[in-house]
Scaffold this motif. Structure first.
Motif, short mmCIF file in Angstrom:
data_model
loop_
_atom_site.label_atom_id
_atom_site.label_comp_id
_atom_site.label_asym_id
_atom_site.label_seq_id
_atom_site.Cartn_x
_atom_site.Cartn_y
_atom_site.Cartn_z
N LEU A 9 0.85 -1.19 0.00
CA LEU A 9 0.00 0.00 0.00
C LEU A 9 0.88 1.23 0.00
O LEU A 9 1.98 1.22 0.56
N VAL A 10 0.38 2.29 -0.61
CA VAL A 10 1.07 3.58 -0.51
C VAL A 10 0.08 4.62 0.01
O VAL A 10 -1.12 4.39 0.00
N ALA A 11 0.63 5.74 0.48
CA ALA A 11 -0.21 6.89 0.83
C ALA A 11 -0.27 7.78 -0.41
O ALA A 11 0.73 8.42 -0.75
N ASP A 26 2.35 -6.22 2.16
CA ASP A 26 1.41 -7.14 2.81
C ASP A 26 2.01 -8.54 2.84
O ASP A 26 3.19 -8.75 2.51
N ALA A 27 1.18 -9.52 3.22
CA ALA A 27 1.69 -10.87 3.47
C ALA A 27 2.13 -11.59 2.20
O ALA A 27 2.74 -12.65 2.27
N ARG A 28 1.82 -11.03 1.02
CA ARG A 28 2.25 -11.69 -0.21
C ARG A 28 3.74 -11.51 -0.46
O ARG A 28 4.31 -12.19 -1.31
N TRP A 29 4.36 -10.58 0.25
CA TRP A 29 5.74 -10.23 -0.03
C TRP A 29 6.71 -10.95 0.89
O TRP A 29 6.73 -10.69 2.10
N SER A 30 7.54 -11.81 0.33
CA SER A 30 8.60 -12.43 1.14
C SER A 30 9.78 -11.47 1.20
O SER A 30 9.83 -10.47 0.47
N GLU A 31 10.75 -11.82 2.04
CA GLU A 31 11.95 -10.99 2.11
C GLU A 31 12.64 -10.95 0.75
O GLU A 31 13.10 -9.89 0.32
N ALA A 32 12.66 -12.08 0.05
CA ALA A 32 13.32 -12.12 -1.26
C ALA A 32 12.60 -11.18 -2.25
O ALA A 32 13.24 -10.48 -3.03
N ASP A 33 11.27 -11.19 -2.20
CA ASP A 33 10.50 -10.30 -3.07
C ASP A 33 10.85 -8.84 -2.78
O ASP A 33 11.03 -8.02 -3.68
N CYS A 214 -7.27 -3.70 10.35
CA CYS A 214 -6.69 -4.40 11.49
C CYS A 214 -5.89 -5.61 11.01
O CYS A 214 -6.42 -6.49 10.34
N THR A 215 -4.61 -5.66 11.37
CA THR A 215 -3.76 -6.79 10.98
C THR A 215 -4.29 -8.10 11.58
O THR A 215 -4.15 -9.16 10.98
N HIS A 216 -4.88 -8.00 12.75
CA HIS A 216 -5.37 -9.20 13.44
C HIS A 216 -6.59 -9.78 12.72
O HIS A 216 -6.82 -10.98 12.74
N CYS A 217 -7.39 -8.92 12.11
CA CYS A 217 -8.63 -9.36 11.45
C CYS A 217 -8.44 -9.69 9.97
O CYS A 217 -9.24 -10.45 9.41
N ASP A 218 -7.44 -9.12 9.33
CA ASP A 218 -7.30 -9.25 7.88
C ASP A 218 -6.27 -10.32 7.53
O ASP A 218 -5.07 -10.14 7.78
N PRO A 219 -6.71 -11.44 6.93
CA PRO A 219 -5.77 -12.54 6.65
C PRO A 219 -4.71 -12.20 5.61
O PRO A 219 -3.75 -12.95 5.44
N ARG A 220 -4.86 -11.06 4.94
CA ARG A 220 -3.83 -10.66 3.96
C ARG A 220 -2.64 -10.00 4.64
O ARG A 220 -1.68 -9.60 3.99
N LEU A 221 -2.72 -9.86 5.94
CA LEU A 221 -1.66 -9.21 6.70
C LEU A 221 -1.15 -10.16 7.78
O LEU A 221 -1.88 -11.05 8.22
N PHE A 222 0.10 -9.98 8.19
CA PHE A 222 0.64 -10.79 9.27
C PHE A 222 0.23 -10.20 10.62
O PHE A 222 0.20 -8.98 10.79
N SER A 223 -0.07 -11.11 11.54
CA SER A 223 -0.45 -10.68 12.89
C SER A 223 0.22 -11.58 13.90
O SER A 223 -0.02 -12.80 13.93
N TYR A 224 1.04 -11.01 14.73
CA TYR A 224 1.70 -11.78 15.79
C TYR A 224 0.66 -12.36 16.75
O TYR A 224 0.77 -13.50 17.20
N ARG A 225 -0.36 -11.58 17.03
CA ARG A 225 -1.35 -12.07 18.01
C ARG A 225 -2.21 -13.20 17.43
O ARG A 225 -2.69 -14.04 18.17
N ARG A 226 -2.40 -13.19 16.11
CA ARG A 226 -3.18 -14.27 15.48
C ARG A 226 -2.33 -15.53 15.34
O ARG A 226 -2.81 -16.63 15.57
N HIS A 227 -1.06 -15.36 14.95
CA HIS A 227 -0.16 -16.49 14.73
C HIS A 227 1.18 -16.22 15.39
O HIS A 227 2.15 -15.87 14.72
N PRO A 228 1.24 -16.37 16.70
CA PRO A 228 2.49 -16.03 17.42
C PRO A 228 3.71 -16.82 16.95
O PRO A 228 4.83 -16.34 17.04
N ALA A 229 3.49 -18.02 16.42
CA ALA A 229 4.64 -18.85 16.02
C ALA A 229 5.15 -18.51 14.63
O ALA A 229 6.20 -19.01 14.21
#
Ligand SMILES: [Zn+2]
Length: 245
Positions: A9-11, A26-33, A214-229
């Protein structure tokens, strides 16, 4: 998130700034990307080991050793400042006139230490930036409705000077512990950081919230609280390309 195809996303109000490259991956982007993207723009990424601190680095060249801290700033073109997040708020700052940028990691610990305010002040000392001359983009983070914190966190924020209104409460009195939360509170990380900027004198019309979801609600984003591991993080970045004059 909107249905855009870009993996970040951009502003839009920052798009006219000459040479500015910025975004919230967003979550589609790996470090390599991400690294491939930086390379394609001729930019050298500057990635820290983040500590949830209030440590700010002024960067004038690609660092030789790994940095530890939670904010980066530069006025040197060719560098791409990176903040990695999964629930924490990534904040990007731009001083268009002085050609300086910053990237700031604002979790509850850093926010409680007012790292975003300290970063604005550091840009003032380093580059002569003024709050009125800054633009800020606050990226996706965990929403207040999902961000339970204990009473000790709220107490710390109030002692640090934050208003009680940065604690949301599902339709109840702001700042009051919500029934069912067993003495927990709901922290609005975005509001807390916007409040810091406003208190400094950053103009409200210069604070942008692209993808205020909300990162916690949107599966396209990473959320530590949703998936701590899950160790993956989103890549948020800002830099200036070398301009041919
Ligand atoms: Zn949520």
């Amino acid at each position: 998130m909107t249905g855009n195809k870009s993996p970040f996303l951009v502003a839009p109000p920052l798009a006219p700034v000459p040479g500015l490259v910025h975004g919230f991956g967003d979550a589609r982007w790996s470090e390599a990307d991400f690294l491939a993207f930086a390379g394609s723009r001729g930019l050298r990424p500057v990635i820290m080991r983040q500590l949830h601190s209030d440590i700010i680095h002024r960067i004038e060249a690609g660092p030789a050793a790994e940095l530890e801290g939670d904010a980066l700033m530069t006025d040197v073109p060719g560098l791409l400042l990176v903040i990695r997040t999964a629930d924490c708020l990534p904040a990007l700052l731009v001083d268009e006139d002085r050609r300086a940028v910053a990237a700031v990691h604002c979790g509850w610990r850093g926010t409680g230490m007012r790292i975003l305010e300290k970063s604005v002040r550091a840009m003032g000392e380093a580059y002569g930036s003024t709050p009125a001359g800054l633009k800020a983009a606050l990226g996706p983070c965990i929403g207040a409705a999902c961000y339970e914190v204990g009473p000790e966190v709220r107490e710390g924020f109030l002692l640090a000077g934050f208003p009680p209104s940065v604690f949301a409460a599902r339709g109840d009195v702001p700042g009051v512990s919500v029934p069912g939360l067993k003495g927990k509170f709901l922290l609005d990380l975005r509001a807390a950081n916007a409040w810091l900027l406003g208190a400094l004198g950053v103009k409200k019309e210069n604070i942008f919230n692209p993808g205020a979801v909300c990162t916690h609600c949107d599966p396209r984003l990473f959320s530590y609280r949703r998936h701590p591991a899950d160790p993956r993080r989103m890549y948020n970045f800002i830099g200036l390309t070398r301009q041919e004059i």
